[in-house]
Design an enzyme around this catalytic site. Structure first.
Site, PDB file in Angstrom:
ATOM      1  N   ASN A   1       0.866  -1.264  -0.043  1.00  0.00           N
ATOM      2  CA  ASN A   1      -0.055  -0.118  -0.021  1.00  0.00           C
ATOM      3  C   ASN A   1       0.803   1.243   0.014  1.00  0.00           C
ATOM      4  O   ASN A   1       0.367   2.297  -0.312  1.00  0.00           O
ATOM      5  CB  ASN A   1      -0.969   0.024   1.227  1.00  0.00           C
ATOM      6  CG  ASN A   1      -0.262  -0.147   2.342  1.00  0.00           C
ATOM      7  OD1 ASN A   1       0.718  -1.127   2.601  1.00  0.00           O
ATOM      8  ND2 ASN A   1      -0.324   0.621   3.637  1.00  0.00           N
TER       9      ASN A   1
ATOM     10  N   CYS B   1      -2.729   4.455   7.623  1.00  0.00           N
ATOM     11  CA  CYS B   1      -2.731   3.607   9.081  1.00  0.00           C
ATOM     12  C   CYS B   1      -1.941   3.399   9.810  1.00  0.00           C
ATOM     13  O   CYS B   1      -1.631   2.994  10.730  1.00  0.00           O
ATOM     14  CB  CYS B   1      -3.197   2.041   8.283  1.00  0.00           C
ATOM     15  SG  CYS B   1      -4.866   2.077   7.654  1.00  0.00           S
TER      16      CYS B   1
END
Length: 403
Positions: free
Chosen positions: A175, A345
């Site tokens: 990611n 995150c």
């Protein structure tokens, strides 16, 4: 005289506060963090909330209507995945899906087989969960090596694999860097050694092919593919041996209890249907944007890509010499561009240094001057060209020379 907030002093550099911001279209280059829900998805979800709010477990007409919508949405998702509908569970998102997969692995652990192999560049919902289970004595965790190009070191992986390994956790697409891992090769090795293979497929959905034959389980998230937040899915190869993480209510055949959020399920299903229809077009569009980025930075010796090969075009991790990424993000924000310093995150960790780039062997100095640009279907080549112009302007003005 108006005082400036101290938040606009970053590493000793003053970022001027704009008192009167000119309204402008925000150029959004943070699609790896989340995508904007598609307009048709939003409309469909509103229709469900207004006219189809029945509980899918109820036997009256409104409940039956909701159940039909749930089944239809699941069919749209499995058509994209090309798997059986009975092998897919709805969850609250990929974090829950990853947690459920890891919980299932823990239930299979024995005294002689409780060692797991994990790549150090996994999402925090994998890394933090396996770490927690290790502290409880359920796992013995061994981290795999990552090469400087972001790929798993397969020689290291093969050397660590043996019959005593319980499970392997490796994501399909990273990611932060967009690097595509060799999941086919990993899957073959796991099968040969009777090892459970879970794959975080969040960033791969709709970008690389999903094959159910490769995995024992895989996680997905709607809000990365123009669907709503709060809904995800877990693919499970052998449902008969699945241990539910959430119980009480018996929904989804007792494999994941809790009243289904029909509007979110419908949004996820429609997003997958549209993705299946437009998958090739979306990928070609992202490829065109990546080429525009490469053209724009080709004459800027102070900019480099942290991962150049074996990547999806949608995610680009960029190093700009002499400019801190937090400074760059603030300056871009003032110019109407949204970028990310890294994974959304993991942005709240103490050092705020990318563990992914650290695993690839980059220095802390380089990592602090690196950021992520992730493309979506709403971006244009002119957006990319404008961003590249700002790269040069910002480096000339704020770049720390001699680094």
């Amino acid at each position: 005289m108006h005082s400036l907030s101290r938040d606009y002093f970053v590493n000793g550099i003053l970022i001027p506060l704009l008192e009167k911001r000119v309204m402008m279209r925000m150029i959004y280059f943070d699609n790896a963090a989340t995508t904007e829900a598609d307009k048709d998805v939003r409309l469909a979800m509103t229709e469900v909330m207004v006219n189809h709010f029945g509980n899918a477990s109820s036997l009256h007409a409104m409940g039956i209507s909701s159940k039909k919508l749930l089944d239809n949405a699941k069919e749209q998702i499995v058509q994209l995945l090309n798997c059986n509908s009975g092998d897919v569970l709805f969850t609250s998102g990929a974090t829950e899906s990853n947690n459920a997969a890891i919980f299932n692995v823990s239930m299979r652990a024995t005294v002689g087989k409780r060692r797991i192999l994990v790549s150090p560049i996994e999402h925090p919902s994998v890394l933090e969960t396996v770490s927690m289970y290790e502290k409880r004595g359920l796992f013995e965790v061994e981290m795999l090596a990552v090469r400087s190009d972001g790929l798993l070191d397969m020689e290291d992986f093969k050397a660590k694999v043996n019959k005593n390994i319980l499970a392997v956790f490796v994501m399909a697409v990273n990611n932060e860097t967009g690097v595509i891992q060799p999941i086919c090769e990993i899957s073959d090795i796991c099968k040969e050694n009777d090892i459970y293979f879970h794959c975080d497929f969040v960033q791969g959905l709709g970008k690389i092919e999903f094959s159910e034959a490769l995995f024992d389980s895989a996680s997905f998230s709607a809000h990365k593919v123009y669907g709503p937040k709060g809904i995800g899915a877990l693919y499970i190869k052998n449902v008969s041996q699945f241990y539910p993480l959430i119980v009480g209510g018996g929904q989804q055949r007792g494999l994941r209890s809790g009243t289904e959020a029909i509007e979110l399920v419908v949004g996820f299903g429609l997003a997958c249907k549209q993705l299946k229809t437009n998958q090739e077009r979306y990928y070609e569009h992202a490829t065109d944007l990546k080429r525009a980025l490469e053209r724009g930075i080709s004459e800027m010796p102070f900019i480099n890509l942290n991962a150049e090969y074996n990547t999806i075009p949608h995610i680009n991790n960029i190093y700009i010499e002499g400019v801190r990424s937090d400074v760059l993000a603030l300056l871009f924000q003032q110019q109407g561009i949204a970028i990310s310093q890294g994974s959304a995150c993991s942005s709240n960790n103490e050092k705020n240094v990318s563990y992914v780039l650290s695993a690839m062997g980059f220095s802390e100095q380089r990592i602090r001057s690196s950021f992520r640009v992730s493309f979506g279907k709403g971006n244009t080549s002119s957006d990319v060209e404008y961003m590249c112009k700002l790269f040069r302007d910002i480096h000339n003005k704020y770049g720390i020379k001699g680094r």
